[in-house]
Design a protein around this motif. Structure first.
Motif, PDB file in Angstrom:
ATOM      1  N   PHE A 293       0.828  -1.212   0.000  1.00 57.10           N
ATOM      2  CA  PHE A 293       0.000   0.000   0.000  1.00 57.10           C
ATOM      3  C   PHE A 293       0.859   1.257   0.000  1.00 57.10           C
ATOM      4  O   PHE A 293       0.507   2.263  -0.628  1.00 57.10           O
ATOM      5  CB  PHE A 293      -0.922  -0.011   1.220  1.00 57.10           C
ATOM      6  N   GLY A 294       1.993   1.235   0.684  1.00 60.82           N
ATOM      7  CA  GLY A 294       2.856   2.413   0.723  1.00 60.82           C
ATOM      8  C   GLY A 294       3.423   2.743  -0.646  1.00 60.82           C
ATOM      9  O   GLY A 294       3.392   3.902  -1.086  1.00 60.82           O
ATOM     10  N   HIS A 295       3.938   1.718  -1.352  1.00 62.06           N
ATOM     11  CA  HIS A 295       4.446   1.947  -2.702  1.00 62.06           C
ATOM     12  C   HIS A 295       3.327   2.378  -3.643  1.00 62.06           C
ATOM     13  O   HIS A 295       3.502   3.263  -4.483  1.00 62.06           O
ATOM     14  CB  HIS A 295       5.099   0.666  -3.242  1.00 62.06           C
ATOM     15  N   ARG A 296       2.173   1.737  -3.516  1.00 61.12           N
ATOM     16  CA  ARG A 296       1.069   2.067  -4.405  1.00 61.12           C
ATOM     17  C   ARG A 296       0.597   3.506  -4.203  1.00 61.12           C
ATOM     18  O   ARG A 296       0.327   4.219  -5.177  1.00 61.12           O
ATOM     19  CB  ARG A 296      -0.081   1.088  -4.170  1.00 61.12           C
ATOM     20  N   LEU A 413      -2.988  11.836   3.716  1.00 54.58           N
ATOM     21  CA  LEU A 413      -2.809  10.482   3.188  1.00 54.58           C
ATOM     22  C   LEU A 413      -1.740   9.699   3.929  1.00 54.58           C
ATOM     23  O   LEU A 413      -1.886   8.496   4.167  1.00 54.58           O
ATOM     24  CB  LEU A 413      -2.456  10.547   1.697  1.00 54.58           C
ATOM     25  N   PHE A 414      -0.646  10.358   4.286  1.00 55.24           N
ATOM     26  CA  PHE A 414       0.489   9.620   4.827  1.00 55.24           C
ATOM     27  C   PHE A 414       0.296   9.229   6.280  1.00 55.24           C
ATOM     28  O   PHE A 414       1.066   8.431   6.811  1.00 55.24           O
ATOM     29  CB  PHE A 414       1.767  10.434   4.640  1.00 55.24           C
ATOM     30  N   GLU A 415      -0.713   9.770   6.930  1.00 51.44           N
ATOM     31  CA  GLU A 415      -1.050   9.268   8.257  1.00 51.44           C
ATOM     32  C   GLU A 415      -1.513   7.810   8.164  1.00 51.44           C
ATOM     33  O   GLU A 415      -1.223   6.989   9.042  1.00 51.44           O
ATOM     34  CB  GLU A 415      -2.137  10.136   8.883  1.00 51.44           C
ATOM     35  N   PHE A 416      -2.223   7.486   7.077  1.00 48.77           N
ATOM     36  CA  PHE A 416      -2.682   6.111   6.884  1.00 48.77           C
ATOM     37  C   PHE A 416      -1.515   5.194   6.525  1.00 48.77           C
ATOM     38  O   PHE A 416      -1.485   4.034   6.924  1.00 48.77           O
ATOM     39  CB  PHE A 416      -3.750   6.072   5.791  1.00 48.77           C
ATOM     40  N   LEU A 437     -12.889   5.077   2.912  1.00 50.60           N
ATOM     41  CA  LEU A 437     -12.771   6.402   3.517  1.00 50.60           C
ATOM     42  C   LEU A 437     -12.180   7.407   2.529  1.00 50.60           C
ATOM     43  O   LEU A 437     -12.588   8.572   2.505  1.00 50.60           O
ATOM     44  CB  LEU A 437     -11.899   6.315   4.772  1.00 50.60           C
ATOM     45  N   PHE A 438     -11.215   6.973   1.726  1.00 52.74           N
ATOM     46  CA  PHE A 438     -10.654   7.856   0.701  1.00 52.74           C
ATOM     47  C   PHE A 438     -11.733   8.315  -0.276  1.00 52.74           C
ATOM     48  O   PHE A 438     -11.805   9.500  -0.638  1.00 52.74           O
ATOM     49  CB  PHE A 438      -9.549   7.132  -0.064  1.00 52.74           C
ATOM     50  N   ASN A 439     -12.579   7.375  -0.718  1.00 52.51           N
ATOM     51  CA  ASN A 439     -13.608   7.710  -1.700  1.00 52.51           C
ATOM     52  C   ASN A 439     -14.695   8.609  -1.137  1.00 52.51           C
ATOM     53  O   ASN A 439     -15.190   9.499  -1.831  1.00 52.51           O
ATOM     54  CB  ASN A 439     -14.243   6.421  -2.256  1.00 52.51           C
TER      55      ASN A 439
END
Length: 647
Positions: A293-296, A413-416, A437-439
């Motif tokens: 998920f981090g790379h994506r 975003l980067f908190e997730f 949650l993003f959507n």
């Protein structure tokens, strides 16, 4: 006349003596300094007698000579003049001798035996338990603290060990590198191997890394659930000099599992980055793969900024980010500007924070750089305006506005990413809720936002939705969400939820039948043994060959499916824990109630959402392969990284 004079003399002596006694009684006597004998309870010294050479009896105020603090005269004086007190002292003296305490001090002491006295001055034998304990502790310090082995040759370290235990003699550097560390690695590896081989199901992460000596390494970490506790181990950081093609990587991963005695059938999923060779390797091995998920997310942000339209907007963003980088570089390379920045921060009441430099290989470092730049923008502008050589770096209001729009779009975003990078708690079941949650909230356009903010959000969201629309990835994520009692089917559409229920029932039925049926080799062995042991049966009749063959397991299979469907339905209807609770703790309490679904949870909840475990292994490798230790052999690097992360 003579008799009269004698009477006057005696009377005068008595008066003088009485005056002396009264004068002595009025003056308090000081105790003997350092006196340990009980006799000093009845003797003291005048304050004027600083050398304490004339002891005075407290009972009769008589000065008793005691050269060199010898107590023989004092005891003799008490025996002749104060028999009762002398008897009491003798009793007290004998009691203290039995108890082993010093007179008047209450401190116990005993004279050591001759063997003990010699032992305290001799060195430990190398085979002694104490010597082994200290040597083992030093070895663990070297490995866990990632310290160089030559630390045992440093005078300061040797002085420290000698101060702690003078009887211990430090072994040589060669002894630690050739004997102690390999022995510690062998014992730790055996323990880890027993632990990982006992796991019913497991997940992996893997990645490639280049050391300071430009040597390529491949890391492999394993994650599994044991006693409803999520565990992670670093299996290896192995030297990988071959070409990094998908075929060679696939073979290297299979060899690694074989060296650890791990069954490929128990592998649930492998979390990797999006490199094409990793994707190819997983396809060749036919292993399930989950994209990190981090790379994506990092690729989604880069893709969104790269595809901004029109071209002028993209160029303006690139210019603003470039200005931010140049300002950070200007302050990073000048101690005078940093000093002036600290003064400006204090004058403006800003936090005393240092600027952050972007690191391409670190997730979210660009956004952190922009956020810190905006926080210190006023102080930075003031310092730059006062410096003639750096006035051209002062950001314009357009640059600040663009950076602010980027920060509002990317900041949350980067908190997730940080939350999903942990390896000591369940993370894979959070991916579906996070995407939902993003959507719905984080990346949805809001009133008052700039067009740039909306465009960046839309680009990131579109990219993530496209990449996570893969059927295999969706099955893994939905199954992990289903067996997490906090979420279950909350973030699934109704038709999708029904499909995942059927999938769960089918998989559980396969688990039950697989556990009930012994392997074919075992069946053959049992059959051959029965043929040898059973008595001969009577000959079959002709009619027996025409009996209808009815599968004996049809009824059992139907009954198993019904019971599993009922258990899944009851699980989905049962109340779940709070969203912040630990799902593994919930399963630990409810495993007895839902034993079949618990097996499914044990299988899927061990998958890590990111490949940060491999990244941590490379961070440990970087701390070990320093500039002064860049010539370490690859096998030594593998052992040191393994011990640093697994001890």
């Amino acid at each position: 006349m003579d008799a009269l004079q004698e009477g006057v003399t005696v009377t005068t002596a008595a008066v003088i003596q009485s005056e002396t006694v009264g004068q002595t009684q009025q003056t308090p006597l000081l105790p003997k300094r350092g006196g340990s004998s009980v006799v000093w309870l009845h003797f003291g010294f005048k304050p004027s007698d600083t050398e304490q050479t004339q002891p005075i009896c407290k009972l009769c105020d008589k000065v008793v000579p005691a050269p060199d603090a010898n107590t023989s005269n004092l005891f003799y004086h008490l025996k002749k003049n104060h028999e009762e007190e002398h008897g009491k002292l003798q009793l007290l003296r004998s009691k203290q001798t039995r108890d082993g305490t010093a007179g008047g001090s209450g401190k116990k002491y005993s004279q050591p035996k001759l063997k003990q006295a010699f032992a305290q001055g001799t060195q430990y034998e190398k085979t002694s338990q104490r010597h082994k304990q200290i040597t083992g502790a030093i070895s663990r310090y070297i490995c866990k603290g990632m310290a160089p082995v030559y630390v045992v040759e440093k005078d300061s370290f040797r002085d420290l060990i000698h101060t702690l235990d003078p009887r211990y003699v430090m072994p040589s550097r060669k002894h630690f590198s050739k004997v102690e560390l390999p022995h510690l690695y062998a014992s730790c590896r055996a323990e880890v191997e027993r632990e990982v081989c006992s796991a019913t199901n497991y997940a992996l992460t893997t990645d490639m890394w280049m050391s300071r000596a430009t040597q390529p390494y491949m890391s492999l970490t394993i994650h599994f659930i044991k006693d409803w506790t999520l565990r992670g181990r670093c299996l290896q950081t192995v030297y990988f000099p071959d070409d990094h093609t998908g075929v060679i990587l696939a073979q290297g991963l299979r060899d690694a599992l074989e060296s650890w005695g791990l069954e490929e059938g128990n592998l649930v999923c492998v979390t990797t980055d999006n490199a094409s060779n990793n994707i190819c390797a997983m396809d060749l091995n036919e292993w399930e793969r989950l994209q990190c998920f981090g790379h994506r997310l990092q690729l989604a942000i880069e893709n969104s900024l790269k595809n901004l339209t029109p071209t002028s907007t993209r160029q303006a963003v690139e210019r603003a980010v470039g200005v931010c980088k140049r300002v950070v570089s200007a302050f990073s390379n000048s101690w005078k500007r940093r000093r002036e920045l600290a003064k400006a921060q204090a004058a403006m009441g800003l936090p005393h924070h240092q600027l952050i430099t972007e690191t391409p290989t670190r997730w979210g470092s660009r956004q952190q750089m922009v956020a810190r730049f905006l926080e210190q923008e006023k102080a930075l502008s003031q310092v730059l305006l006062a410096d003639k050589k750096a006035r051209h770096l002062v950001p314009s209001w357009q640059d600040v506005s663009i950076l602010d729009s980027l920060n509002k779009a990317l900041g949350p975003l980067f908190e997730f990413t940080d939350a999903l990078s942990g390896e000591k708690y369940v993370s894979v079941s959070f991916l579906k809720p996070v995407l939902h949650l993003f959507n719905d909230q984080i990346l949805s356009p809001k009133e008052g936002e700039t067009e740039l903010t909306k465009a960046v959000k839309g680009g990131v969201l579109k990219y993530l939705n496209e990449k996570y629309d893969d059927a295999a990835t969706n099955n893994i994520l939905d199954m992990a969400t289903l067996v997490d009692p906090r979420f279950k089917t909350t973030y699934m559409r109704e038709n999708r939820a029904e499909y995942m229920k059927n999938q769960a029932v089918t998989e559980l039925l396969g688990m039950v039948e697989g556990a009930a049926a012994p392997p074919a080799s075992d069946q053959r062995a049992v059959g051959s043994q029965a043929a040898e042991d059973d008595p001969p049966t009577k000959k079959k009749t002709l009619a027996s060959y025409f009996k209808k063959a009815v599968p004996a397991s049809a009824h059992t299979r139907l009954r198993n499916r019904e019971s599993i469907e009922l258990e899944v339905a009851m699980y989905l209807q049962a109340p779940g824990p709070a969203s912040e609770a630990d799902p593994l703790e919930w399963w630990k309490q409810h495993e007895v109630t839902f034993p079949s679904v618990a097996r499914l949870a044990n299988k899927y909840l061990c998958i890590p959402a990111t490949s940060s475990s491999s990244e941590r292994a490379f961070s440990a490798s970087g701390n070990i392969i320093t500039c002064k230790r860049s010539c370490l052999k690859p096998n030594t690097v593998d052992q040191l990284v393994f011990l640093a992360l697994n001890l």
